[in-house]
Design a protein around this motif. Structure first.
Motif, PDB file in Angstrom:
ATOM      1  N   ILE A   1     -21.591  21.222 -25.554  1.00  0.00           N
ATOM      2  CA  ILE A   1     -21.227  19.959 -24.911  1.00  0.00           C
ATOM      3  C   ILE A   1     -20.700  18.976 -25.951  1.00  0.00           C
ATOM      4  O   ILE A   1     -19.760  18.213 -25.683  1.00  0.00           O
ATOM      5  CB  ILE A   1     -22.432  19.412 -24.138  1.00  0.00           C
ATOM      6  CG1 ILE A   1     -22.744  20.327 -22.963  1.00  0.00           C
ATOM      7  CG2 ILE A   1     -22.151  18.025 -23.609  1.00  0.00           C
ATOM      8  CD1 ILE A   1     -24.005  19.995 -22.252  1.00  0.00           C
TER       9      ILE A   1
ATOM     10  N   VAL B   1     -16.691  25.763 -23.567  1.00  0.00           N
ATOM     11  CA  VAL B   1     -17.230  25.875 -22.203  1.00  0.00           C
ATOM     12  C   VAL B   1     -18.162  27.075 -22.109  1.00  0.00           C
ATOM     13  O   VAL B   1     -19.278  26.981 -21.575  1.00  0.00           O
ATOM     14  CB  VAL B   1     -16.081  25.986 -21.184  1.00  0.00           C
ATOM     15  CG1 VAL B   1     -16.622  26.391 -19.827  1.00  0.00           C
ATOM     16  CG2 VAL B   1     -15.335  24.678 -21.077  1.00  0.00           C
TER      17      VAL B   1
ATOM     18  N   ALA C   1     -21.417  26.338 -23.873  1.00  0.00           N
ATOM     19  CA  ALA C   1     -22.287  25.419 -23.130  1.00  0.00           C
ATOM     20  C   ALA C   1     -22.961  26.137 -21.967  1.00  0.00           C
ATOM     21  O   ALA C   1     -24.173  26.012 -21.762  1.00  0.00           O
ATOM     22  CB  ALA C   1     -21.474  24.221 -22.625  1.00  0.00           C
ATOM     23  N   VAL C   2     -22.185  26.917 -21.207  1.00  0.00           N
ATOM     24  CA  VAL C   2     -22.772  27.567 -20.026  1.00  0.00           C
ATOM     25  C   VAL C   2     -23.731  28.683 -20.450  1.00  0.00           C
ATOM     26  O   VAL C   2     -24.829  28.821 -19.884  1.00  0.00           O
ATOM     27  CB  VAL C   2     -21.659  28.100 -19.105  1.00  0.00           C
ATOM     28  CG1 VAL C   2     -22.260  28.915 -17.976  1.00  0.00           C
ATOM     29  CG2 VAL C   2     -20.862  26.950 -18.532  1.00  0.00           C
TER      30      VAL C   2
ATOM     31  N   GLN D   1     -13.467  17.272 -27.763  1.00  0.00           N
ATOM     32  CA  GLN D   1     -12.207  17.567 -27.087  1.00  0.00           C
ATOM     33  C   GLN D   1     -11.788  16.416 -26.181  1.00  0.00           C
ATOM     34  O   GLN D   1     -10.611  16.164 -26.000  1.00  0.00           O
ATOM     35  CB  GLN D   1     -12.387  18.855 -26.275  1.00  0.00           C
ATOM     36  CG  GLN D   1     -11.140  19.385 -25.667  1.00  0.00           C
ATOM     37  CD  GLN D   1     -10.111  19.670 -26.735  1.00  0.00           C
ATOM     38  OE1 GLN D   1     -10.439  20.126 -27.809  1.00  0.00           O
ATOM     39  NE2 GLN D   1      -8.860  19.365 -26.420  1.00  0.00           N
ATOM     40  N   LEU D   2     -12.774  15.676 -25.627  1.00  0.00           N
ATOM     41  CA  LEU D   2     -12.456  14.551 -24.753  1.00  0.00           C
ATOM     42  C   LEU D   2     -12.096  13.297 -25.544  1.00  0.00           C
ATOM     43  O   LEU D   2     -11.983  12.230 -24.958  1.00  0.00           O
ATOM     44  CB  LEU D   2     -13.647  14.260 -23.834  1.00  0.00           C
ATOM     45  CG  LEU D   2     -13.809  15.233 -22.672  1.00  0.00           C
ATOM     46  CD1 LEU D   2     -15.159  15.071 -22.014  1.00  0.00           C
ATOM     47  CD2 LEU D   2     -12.713  15.012 -21.661  1.00  0.00           C
TER      48      LEU D   2
ATOM     49  N   SER E   1     -13.689  11.821 -28.346  1.00  0.00           N
ATOM     50  CA  SER E   1     -14.667  10.921 -28.932  1.00  0.00           C
ATOM     51  C   SER E   1     -15.486  11.609 -30.016  1.00  0.00           C
ATOM     52  O   SER E   1     -16.578  12.097 -29.761  1.00  0.00           O
ATOM     53  CB  SER E   1     -15.602  10.393 -27.852  1.00  0.00           C
ATOM     54  OG  SER E   1     -16.547   9.555 -28.452  1.00  0.00           O
TER      55      SER E   1
ATOM     56  N   LEU F   1     -17.202  19.694 -26.421  1.00  0.00           N
ATOM     57  CA  LEU F   1     -16.380  19.162 -25.324  1.00  0.00           C
ATOM     58  C   LEU F   1     -16.173  17.656 -25.484  1.00  0.00           C
ATOM     59  O   LEU F   1     -15.093  17.143 -25.175  1.00  0.00           O
ATOM     60  CB  LEU F   1     -17.038  19.473 -23.981  1.00  0.00           C
ATOM     61  CG  LEU F   1     -16.981  20.942 -23.585  1.00  0.00           C
ATOM     62  CD1 LEU F   1     -17.763  21.167 -22.315  1.00  0.00           C
ATOM     63  CD2 LEU F   1     -15.548  21.357 -23.389  1.00  0.00           C
ATOM     64  N   PHE F   2     -17.204  16.941 -25.968  1.00  0.00           N
ATOM     65  CA  PHE F   2     -17.031  15.510 -26.235  1.00  0.00           C
ATOM     66  C   PHE F   2     -15.926  15.303 -27.266  1.00  0.00           C
ATOM     67  O   PHE F   2     -15.093  14.404 -27.136  1.00  0.00           O
ATOM     68  CB  PHE F   2     -18.327  14.895 -26.768  1.00  0.00           C
ATOM     69  CG  PHE F   2     -19.392  14.697 -25.732  1.00  0.00           C
ATOM     70  CD1 PHE F   2     -19.117  14.900 -24.396  1.00  0.00           C
ATOM     71  CD2 PHE F   2     -20.654  14.303 -26.099  1.00  0.00           C
ATOM     72  CE1 PHE F   2     -20.082  14.720 -23.440  1.00  0.00           C
ATOM     73  CE2 PHE F   2     -21.633  14.109 -25.154  1.00  0.00           C
ATOM     74  CZ  PHE F   2     -21.351  14.325 -23.831  1.00  0.00           C
TER      75      PHE F   2
ATOM     76  N   SER G   1     -26.450  25.056 -25.944  1.00  0.00           N
ATOM     77  CA  SER G   1     -25.735  24.359 -24.874  1.00  0.00           C
ATOM     78  C   SER G   1     -25.347  22.949 -25.306  1.00  0.00           C
ATOM     79  O   SER G   1     -24.227  22.493 -25.052  1.00  0.00           O
ATOM     80  CB  SER G   1     -26.624  24.318 -23.636  1.00  0.00           C
ATOM     81  OG  SER G   1     -25.988  23.654 -22.602  1.00  0.00           O
TER      82      SER G   1
ATOM     83  N   VAL H   1     -11.201  24.993 -26.170  1.00  0.00           N
ATOM     84  CA  VAL H   1     -11.971  24.422 -25.052  1.00  0.00           C
ATOM     85  C   VAL H   1     -12.726  25.517 -24.310  1.00  0.00           C
ATOM     86  O   VAL H   1     -13.896  25.353 -23.957  1.00  0.00           O
ATOM     87  CB  VAL H   1     -11.029  23.664 -24.084  1.00  0.00           C
ATOM     88  CG1 VAL H   1     -11.815  23.158 -22.898  1.00  0.00           C
ATOM     89  CG2 VAL H   1     -10.374  22.519 -24.783  1.00  0.00           C
TER      90      VAL H   1
END
Lengths: 168, 101
Positions: free
Chosen positions: A42, A12, A15-16, A48-49, A51, A45-46, A38, A8
């Motif tokens: 992201i 991050v 992305a930043v 990781q969330l 989906s 991260l999706f 970026s 993660v």
């Protein structure tokens, strides 16, 4: 520190860092590459969330479609060969102040608000077939409206970008 | 990562995009800033979808719709940029001032 946290953290940072590159550089090609980086972070991260489907759509449509379209526009409008105009210093300062104030406001809100969290739903609720059912049953009108919007956008883009100026 | 950390990350991305959209001197770079802001919004949707919604298909549908709308927006924006370049030979937002006053 678990392996998940490292993954993660990498997403991050990607992305930043991509966003900083997309905003900071004066070369338009660097901006576009930063946007792609970026978006990729992201998408991770999706994933990781929970989906994978939306993450795949992010990579396919955003990076594969939108970023490539922006590259085409860059080549067609010669943005790469035009000397990039120097930054307008007062404008940059005011933009930094404005977005900094907005960020401070957001952080203030975040620190004050207590968000209600619920336990995450089970695995079967995250299945891709659930998204399809929701799109075609509960959100049917939104889905159809979006298809009409996309059609109109394509027709409008062709109409605006046409070479001859006489109306058809 | 907790919900607050995701929200903080998306605030950072949004403000970077806002700065880019306000300060850049190239319409394509302005578009890139707008795209960053849209992605911060969809990251917010996905974070809330994960941590505080009972039916997780809701937020995913929202994000898919955001992606579709972004595609439509980019198509229109880029065609306007192309037309502008063809007529004015510039895509600097500060030199397009006909409708300003």
């Amino acid at each position: 520190m678990t392996a998940e946290m490292i993954v993660v953290g990498v997403f991050v940072v990607v992305a930043v860092a991509g966003a900083v590159m997309a905003v900071r550089s004066q070369q338009i090609l660097h901006n576009i590459i930063g946007l792609g980086i970026s978006l990729f972070g992201i998408a991770g991260l999706f994933l990781q969330l929970g989906s994978p489907f939306v993450a795949a759509m992010q990579v396919l449509i955003y990076i594969g479609g939108i970023v490539v379209a922006i590259v085409f526009a860059m080549m067609l409008s010669m943005a790469m060969t035009i000397n990039p105009p120097a930054r307008n210093l007062p404008k940059t300062i005011f933009a930094a102040i404005g977005s900094g104030l907005f960020f401070a406001g957001l952080v203030g809100l975040l620190s004050k608000t207590q968000f209600a969290t619920r336990p995450t739903a089970g695995d079967e609720a995250w299945a891709v077939s659930r998204i399809g059912n929701a799109l075609l049953e509960h959100y049917n009108l939104v889905f159809e409206t979006l298809s009409v919007v996309l059609l109109l956008a394509i027709v409008g883009a062709i109409l605006i970008a046409r070479r001859d100026k006489t109306p058809a | 990562m907790t919900l607050e950390m995701y929200l903080l990350l998306s605030a950072v991305l949004f403000c970077l995009g806002l700065f880019g959209a306000l300060a850049q001197r190239n319409l394509i770079a302005v578009l890139i800033g707008v795209e960053l802001m849209m992605n911060a919004a969809s990251l917010n949707f996905m974070a809330f979808n994960r941590f505080s919604v009972t039916d997780p298909s809701t937020g995913q549908v929202f994000v898919l719709i955001i992606i579709g709308l972004a595609a439509a927006e980019v198509a229109i924006f880029l065609s306007i940029i192309l037309n502008l370049y063809r007529q004015r030979r510039t895509i600097d937002p500060e030199s397009i001032t006909e409708l300003r006053y």
